[in-house]
Design an enzyme around this catalytic site. Structure first.
Site, PDB file in Angstrom:
ATOM      1  N   TYR A 143      51.190  21.704  18.050  1.00 37.00           N
ATOM      2  CA  TYR A 143      49.868  21.111  18.270  1.00 37.00           C
ATOM      3  C   TYR A 143      48.815  22.175  18.634  1.00 37.00           C
ATOM      4  CZ  TYR A 143      52.355  16.615  18.379  1.00 37.00           C
ATOM      5  OH  TYR A 143      53.121  15.511  18.062  1.00 37.00           O
ATOM      6  N   HIS A 443      55.917  25.152  12.859  1.00 36.79           N
ATOM      7  CA  HIS A 443      55.869  23.713  12.595  1.00 36.79           C
ATOM      8  C   HIS A 443      54.576  23.112  13.104  1.00 36.79           C
ATOM      9  CE1 HIS A 443      56.986  22.624  16.815  1.00 36.79           C
ATOM     10  NE2 HIS A 443      57.661  23.754  16.755  1.00 36.79           N
ATOM     11  N   TYR A 524      48.948   9.712  17.805  1.00 38.46           N
ATOM     12  CA  TYR A 524      48.924   9.687  19.279  1.00 38.46           C
ATOM     13  C   TYR A 524      48.543  11.039  19.849  1.00 38.46           C
ATOM     14  CZ  TYR A 524      53.227  12.218  20.775  1.00 38.46           C
ATOM     15  OH  TYR A 524      54.170  13.171  21.082  1.00 38.46           O
ATOM     16  N   ARG A 525      48.518  12.064  18.997  1.00 37.56           N
ATOM     17  CA  ARG A 525      48.350  13.444  19.455  1.00 37.56           C
ATOM     18  C   ARG A 525      48.242  14.282  18.192  1.00 37.56           C
ATOM     19  NH1 ARG A 525      53.491  15.624  22.943  1.00 37.56           N
ATOM     20  NH2 ARG A 525      52.716  17.641  23.589  1.00 37.56           N
TER      21      ARG A 525
HETATM   22  C1  EUG Z   1      58.851  15.975  18.812  1.00 39.21           C
HETATM   23  C2  EUG Z   1      58.632  14.793  19.489  1.00 39.21           C
HETATM   24  C3  EUG Z   1      57.328  14.403  19.752  1.00 39.21           C
HETATM   25  C4  EUG Z   1      56.274  15.201  19.309  1.00 39.21           C
HETATM   26  C5  EUG Z   1      56.512  16.370  18.649  1.00 39.21           C
HETATM   27  C6  EUG Z   1      57.800  16.756  18.408  1.00 39.21           C
HETATM   28  C7  EUG Z   1      60.204  16.390  18.496  1.00 39.21           C
HETATM   29  C8  EUG Z   1      60.939  15.717  17.597  1.00 39.21           C
HETATM   30  C9  EUG Z   1      57.894  12.284  20.609  1.00 39.21           C
HETATM   31  O1  EUG Z   1      56.979  13.273  20.405  1.00 39.21           O
HETATM   32  O2  EUG Z   1      55.005  14.780  19.537  1.00 39.21           O
HETATM   33  C10 EUG Z   1      62.270  16.111  17.191  1.00 39.21           C
END
Ligand code: EUG
Length: 602
Positions: A143, A443, A524-525
């Site tokens: 993010y 990522h 959500y983000r």
């Molecule tokens: C993950 C989970 C999240 C996110 C980013 C990555 C990991 C996943 C539940 O929120 O916002 C495997």
């Protein structure tokens, strides 16, 4: 004891690794560096000066701040940008850049040691109209990490010197932490005190800041999973330098700051999450009672389309608390990717890895062939668990071909056991392994929210799959099921050294955000470079919510110094100058200048 490798230990550094995870960290690091071809530049760079101030004034201002904080605590960012990796991450830029490396960079990093010093930094920023961007620890990876939205912002690294656990209360099951406390650190501190009766709630990776993750409304995997819902009480430095305590914290001499989150009057906490309205310097967090036993379980489902029936089965069980934690429903490619090996091990072609190749690999593994895996946990003593697990088994097995996988058949290093630890509040590091799917793996997430309904799951799955196919990207979806909603988490894993791959990731995300919004879904983000676009989808009633946010911004931060652009909220000085990023802004993160500051006297 010091680490033989150069990975800092938690005992040496606030962002370090607990000793018992060191071996895992060394393996993760080795795998990452094996596939790394991106060269680390060694030449000095010119620091990025923020727009609206000339270089000599800026340098003079930094000197002045150095006088106040100590010169060691003000660092100009003129060194090469070193990406490092998860455990040794930068605080000057996004170590997973989607744009050019030099776009989202800090001009300098400063290290306050106290709330009072944070206030001084804020007053200084107002005096010179310099954008500041606070980070807790900078591990918001996927993010934007530690990067500021506005190029040349001064990053306030709160965590380096403000990393105390101020209180752990074994009677109330609460704690009070500073920004530099990671989930690793909180867990270790509770263990060290012998408080076996209390659990923390950790995300997939434990290196992030408890405050940072909670303010970004992150998720964990015990029944306490919604971090924002579980916090109680904030201390906040406002953009004009005042300090407030929210909830009961406003009452001098109170003993309920961490036990009653609301206090009296308007509930202010909400405006300090995912916002640029204040800098949180302390936060209370609730801790979960040890449930007296637990048991992870996993089910495999064969067909892609089984997702629809599965989600329908999950909804009443989750809302009824038979399914007790934020479950993950993960796709087969992730089962393969989390082994930690590059996709070229299995497939040498371009474009998405063919389904059949993935399935062929899975057939060779202990878990066997599947499309979806459900990871969950049941809590409490055996007879309580049995009651719930029997219902779950009966319901899940209604799907033809559904298999419960017996954990005793799984080797110790199987990913299942990482989920088992996490759902028991034990922070881990294993999730990191899928970044090696491609060389120089980075990522970035697409994270839309939907109700827990089969039709929505399929719609979002198909929407994501179609765009990933179009852009030639492997599709790695996971559904994280909250109490009445689910977050679909799609992490695009891309080679950050390849501008074509970076652009494909960016373009794919922008299409998915628009596609989702057309169907009524919102994120959500999101990543820094996508915030304007995502904010733009929350446009009901002619953008009334953003107008409200802008009014708050102008009132609370008249000089527009705090994290401009965060969550798409731009201060008045920046508006109408092309700072918003969208489909047409290409790789550029900056707008055309700022309005000269009125330097509103505080
Ligand atoms: C993950 C989970 C999240 C996110 C980013 C990555 C990991 C996943 C539940 O929120 O916002 C495997």
């Amino acid at each position: 004891m010091s680490s033989k490798s150069d990975i800092p230990l938690l005992s040496e550094k606030h962002s370090g690794i607990p000793l018992n995870l060191l071996e895992k960290a060394q393996r993760a690091k080795a795998l990452i560096y094996e596939t790394r071809t991106k060269e680390t530049k060694t030449r000095e760079r010119l620091p990025a000066i923020p727009q609206g101030i000339d270089k000599s004034t800026f340098i003079k201002a930094l000197d002045e701040l150095g006088d106040q904080l100590g010169t060691d605590n003000v660092e100009v960012n003129e060194k090469p940008l070193v990406d490092g990796w998860y455990m040794e991450h930068p605080n000057t830029h996004d170590m997973m850049p989607i744009l050019d490396d030099e776009e989202l960079v800090a001009s300098a990093v400063v290290y306050p040691s106290s709330t009072e010093e944070v206030q001084r930094i804020v007053l200084w920023a107002n005096k010179y109209s310099i954008p500041i961007f606070p980070i807790s620890m900078g591990r918001n990876l996927g993010y934007g990490g530690a990067a500021p939205r506005v190029r040349g912002s001064v990053v306030i690294d709160l965590g380096k010197r403000m990393n105390k656990i101020l209180d752990i209360n074994p009677n109330d099951y609460t704690c009070l932490v500073e920004p530099g406390v990671s989930f690793y650190a909180l867990y270790e501190a509770i263990q060290a005190k012998g408080y076996d009766h209390m659990w923390i709630d950790t995300p997939d990776l434990g290196g992030g800041s408890v405050i940072g993750n909670t303010l970004d409304r992150g998720v964990g995997y015990t029944p306490y999973g919604d971090h924002w819902a579980c916090h109680s009480g904030l201390e906040v430095v406002l953009p004009t330098g005042e300090v407030i305590r929210t909830g009961m914290g406003a009452l001098p001499g109170n003993n309920t700051w961490q036990t009653f989150p609301y206090g009296f009057g308007p509930y202010s906490d909400g405006i300090f999450s995912q916002s640029n309205f204040g800098i949180v310097t302390k936060m209370g967090m609730t801790l979960m009672p040890n449930p007296g036993g637990y048991e992870s379980f996993m089910y495999a489902f064969q067909k892609e389309g089984d997702l629809e029936a599965l989600i329908e089965i999950i909804r009443p069980l989750r809302i009824g608390n038979i399914l007790e934690n934020v479950a993950q429903v993960r796709h087969a490619i992730q089962t393969l990717a989390v082994k930690g090996l590059p996709r070229t091990k299995y497939f040498s072609g371009d474009g998405p890895i063919p389904e059949e190749i993935v399935r062929e690999q899975l057939r060779k593994m202990p878990i066997g062939d599947h499309t979806w895996l459900y990871y969950g946990m049941s809590y409490g003593p055996p007879h309580i668990r049995k009651y719930k697990l029997d219902i779950i088994d009966q319901e899940f097995k209604k799907i033809p071909g559904a298999r419960k996988i017996d954990p005793s058949t799984l080797p110790e290093d199987e990913y299942f056991w990482s989920r088992d630890r996490i759902a028991a509040g034990v922070p881990d590091l294993v999730e990191l392994l899928w970044v090696n799917w491609v060389p120089n793996g980075a990522h970035v997430a697409f994270s839309p929210v939907s109700p827990i309904r089969g039709a929505d799951a399929m719609k979002l799955f198909n929407l994501g799959k179609r765009r990933h196919d179009e852009f030639g990207i492997d599709f790695l979806p996971a559904f994280c099921v909250g109490l009445r909603e689910m977050h679909l988490i799609v992490e695009i894993v891309y080679d950050k050294n390849d501008p074509v791959k970076r652009k494909a990731a960016n373009d794919c995300l922008r299409e998915m955000i628009d596609d989702a919004a057309k169907e009524g879904y919102g994120e959500y983000r999101t990543h820094l470079v996508l915030m304007d676009q995502v904010a733009g989808t929350y446009s009901w009633n002619d953008g009334a919510l953003m107008k409200f946010n802008e009014r708050l911004k102008d009132a609370l931060d008249p000089n527009g110094i705090l994290a401009p652009g965060k969550s798409g909220i731009w201060p008045a000085r920046y508006r109408g100058r092309g700072w918003e990023m969208g489909k047409s802004s290409g790789g550029r993160s900056e707008g055309n200048g700022v309005t000269p500051s009125k330097n509103t006297k505080l």
